[in-house]
Motif scaffolding. Sequence first.
Motif, short mmCIF file in Angstrom:
data_model
loop_
_atom_site.label_atom_id
_atom_site.label_comp_id
_atom_site.label_asym_id
_atom_site.label_seq_id
_atom_site.Cartn_x
_atom_site.Cartn_y
_atom_site.Cartn_z
N LEU A 320 -24.45 100.39 -0.23
CA LEU A 320 -23.87 99.26 -0.97
C LEU A 320 -22.54 98.90 -0.33
CD1 LEU A 320 -24.62 100.49 -4.60
CD2 LEU A 320 -25.83 98.69 -3.33
N SER A 321 -22.29 97.62 -0.16
CA SER A 321 -21.17 97.18 0.67
C SER A 321 -19.83 97.68 0.17
CB SER A 321 -21.15 95.65 0.78
OG SER A 321 -21.03 95.06 -0.50
N GLU A 322 -19.59 97.66 -1.14
CA GLU A 322 -18.26 98.07 -1.61
C GLU A 322 -18.12 99.59 -1.71
OE1 GLU A 322 -15.15 97.22 -5.28
OE2 GLU A 322 -16.69 95.75 -4.78
N PRO A 323 -18.97 100.29 -2.47
CA PRO A 323 -18.78 101.76 -2.54
C PRO A 323 -19.06 102.45 -1.21
CG PRO A 323 -20.77 101.11 -3.72
CD PRO A 323 -20.03 99.84 -3.39
N GLY A 324 -19.85 101.80 -0.33
CA GLY A 324 -20.17 102.43 0.94
C GLY A 324 -19.31 101.97 2.10
N ALA A 328 -19.52 103.32 5.89
CA ALA A 328 -20.02 102.41 6.93
C ALA A 328 -19.06 102.35 8.11
CB ALA A 328 -20.24 101.01 6.36
N ARG A 329 -17.77 102.39 7.81
CA ARG A 329 -16.79 102.40 8.91
C ARG A 329 -16.90 103.70 9.70
NH1 ARG A 329 -12.45 103.07 6.32
NH2 ARG A 329 -11.88 105.11 7.13
N ARG A 330 -17.01 104.83 9.01
CA ARG A 330 -17.14 106.11 9.74
C ARG A 330 -18.43 106.16 10.54
NH1 ARG A 330 -14.12 107.94 5.32
NH2 ARG A 330 -15.90 108.41 3.98
N TRP A 331 -19.49 105.54 10.04
CA TRP A 331 -20.75 105.51 10.78
C TRP A 331 -20.56 104.75 12.09
CZ3 TRP A 331 -25.33 107.92 9.57
CH2 TRP A 331 -26.46 107.53 10.29
#
Length: 359
Positions: A320-324, A328-331
């Motif tokens: 999910l864009s906000e909680p994740g 997502a940046r670390r990925w």
Amino acid sequence: MTPAPLDPALSAWLEDAAPRLDADVGAAGELLPRLAAAGVFTLGVPEASGGAGGRLVDVVEAIAAVSAHSLAAGFVFWGHRTYVEYLLHSPNEALAGRLLPDLLRGRIAGATGLSNAMKFLAGLEGLQVTARREGDGFRLDGKLPWVTNLEPGNFHLAAAVAHGDRPGAFVVSLAAGDAGLDRSADLDLIGLRATNTAAVALAGVRIDPDHVIADDAHVWLPKVRPAFLAFQCGMSIGLARRAIAAAGEAAGAGRHILGEPLAALAATLRTQVRALAEGLESGAFESQPAALFRIRIALADIVAEAVGLELQATGGRAYLSEPGAAFARRWREAAFVPVITPSLVQLKTALAAQRESAA
């Protein structure tokens, strides 16, 4: 090595700024002054040279601490501090004396343009810059396709140069204002965008002897390669620690099965960090670079496993864009680790060639 505490003000700023530093080219101007204000560039620099003293392992830990918040910040820290290390190892004391005060205070940006040179040293490719003699100096031509911390109009850059008329190579320092030096627009990266990463083209750039960092690249490069690669390892260490911690926090929500692999991975990370510290302290990596190559490869594998465990621990929320968003940046950050020059493919190629030679 023990994880190093960062200045609380810098930690708080990095945590808040990490999304901007990853996504916004315009945020690059904020980063170098913030790092310099916290004194991180003075770590491992002798007091006689204007630094805070300490060891190379202190620099690795500081880069790790910064990278745990933002790999973009760790990447800039690596490039700037590695250029400082080059000057500390240069017999050109006048050049170091001119540049170090401003570098340590973040008033000018230092860039390590020696990624090509490190591949050259490992026998992986030729040098991309050549020199022709002109009077007591040289004219340089060539290109450096990927260099970080090139603050527009305000950078100094190290480059390895092949002699055009005879065998051998040397290392020079170039400046943003040198006639014939062209900095491209920032590369269109998928992340780490606030890092002033661009290409450099050289067309007849005049270099005088007072801008030579080292006369013999083959002798000098092995002396700085341990710091070059170990500081890179700091980026992986910090990112892995943060992903493991985030996975541990998320794993409590019905995902206790991940506790054992997380503990095993954390132990593996500590083993590699300890091996890195021991090799730096003993000086073994100068004559045994393969050992450092293997640590760099192992740390990249740990980063990949750590973000994978973070994804499993977080579950659908990570998508999910906000909680994740932080995940997502670390990925994306983890996807960069294998391609930092020298890339994992290049390091593995060098190790395979060494094995074949020994056989």
